[in-house]
Design a protein around this motif. Structure first.
Motif, mmCIF file in Angstrom:
data_model
loop_
_atom_site.group_PDB
_atom_site.id
_atom_site.type_symbol
_atom_site.label_atom_id
_atom_site.label_comp_id
_atom_site.label_asym_id
_atom_site.label_seq_id
_atom_site.Cartn_x
_atom_site.Cartn_y
_atom_site.Cartn_z
ATOM 1 N N UNK A 140 -5.557 0.037 -11.502
ATOM 2 C CA UNK A 140 -6.195 -1.131 -12.111
ATOM 3 C C UNK A 140 -6.855 -2.010 -11.061
ATOM 4 N N UNK A 141 -6.226 -2.147 -9.911
ATOM 5 C CA UNK A 141 -6.753 -3.060 -8.895
ATOM 6 C C UNK A 141 -7.924 -2.457 -8.128
ATOM 7 N N UNK A 155 -15.532 0.779 3.642
ATOM 8 C CA UNK A 155 -15.997 -0.544 3.252
ATOM 9 C C UNK A 155 -15.140 -1.167 2.152
ATOM 10 N N UNK A 156 -14.150 -0.438 1.672
ATOM 11 C CA UNK A 156 -13.291 -0.960 0.611
ATOM 12 C C UNK A 156 -12.323 -1.989 1.187
ATOM 13 N N UNK A 157 -11.865 -2.902 0.363
ATOM 14 C CA UNK A 157 -10.886 -3.882 0.837
ATOM 15 C C UNK A 157 -9.534 -3.238 1.084
ATOM 16 N N UNK A 158 -8.744 -3.882 1.908
ATOM 17 C CA UNK A 158 -7.388 -3.408 2.160
ATOM 18 C C UNK A 158 -6.517 -3.675 0.939
ATOM 19 N N UNK A 159 -5.316 -3.134 0.979
ATOM 20 C CA UNK A 159 -4.360 -3.375 -0.101
ATOM 21 C C UNK A 159 -4.075 -4.871 -0.198
ATOM 22 N N UNK A 160 -3.834 -5.334 -1.399
ATOM 23 C CA UNK A 160 -3.495 -6.740 -1.595
ATOM 24 C C UNK A 160 -2.049 -6.970 -1.159
ATOM 25 N N UNK A 161 -1.674 -8.214 -0.900
ATOM 26 C CA UNK A 161 -0.273 -8.487 -0.559
ATOM 27 C C UNK A 161 0.691 -8.016 -1.659
ATOM 28 N N UNK A 162 0.274 -8.131 -2.906
ATOM 29 C CA UNK A 162 1.126 -7.694 -4.018
ATOM 30 C C UNK A 162 1.324 -6.180 -3.982
#
Length: 146
Positions: free
Chosen positions: A18-19, A47-54
């Motif tokens: 989902x994220x 270029x993708x963002x890193x994993x979120x803190x969650x």
């Protein structure tokens, strides 16, 4: 135990799916992003963002609930395939393993999925022994010399 592991994996798939949305991985296809087949660009998610803190909190929680490195390795590999991880995220995951050999194997397997593989040199601090770091770098960076 298998039921618990299945539920945890389903949670990870749901959170990462989902994220981040679906992506093909290192052997995937273009998916309309204009980059061509992954074999021409092995780190297609750079270029993708890193994993979120969650997401990292969930991954670390799942790994901490495992008693043995072989299960941690299996789960860690699945997480890396499903999410977008920076080198610093991979270091946190690698630190969950009890033995350098497992850290080394995880980081070798995770390399094709890393968002910023140019920073792999910073993983030296994860290892207890420099020789394991050198072996990992030799596998991930052909031409690396000690």
């Amino acid at each position: 135990m298998k039921k618990t592991l299945f539920v945890l994996m389903l949670s990870l798939v749901t959170v990462f799916g989902m994220a981040q949305g679906h992506r093909g991985g290192p052997k995937g296809h273009d998916k309309g992003h204009g980059r061509g087949p992954a074999k021409e660009f092995p780190h297609e998610m750079r270029q993708a963002p890193c994993a979120t803190p969650e997401q990292m909190q969930l991954v670390l929680k799942v790994l901490n609930n495992q008693s043995f490195d072989d299960k941690k390795l299996e789960i860690g590999k699945l997480c890396v395939v499903l999410g977008h991880f920076c080198t610093r995220d991979l270091a946190l995951i690698a630190e969950q393993f009890s033995f350098d050999d497992n850290r080394k194997q995880f980081l070798i397997d995770a390399y094709p999925y890393c968002v910023d593989p140019e920073n792999y040199y910073s993983l030296k601090e994860v290892f207890q022994f420099r020789s394991n770091f050198d072996e990992m770098m030799e596998k991930t960076h052909p031409g690396y010399s000690r």
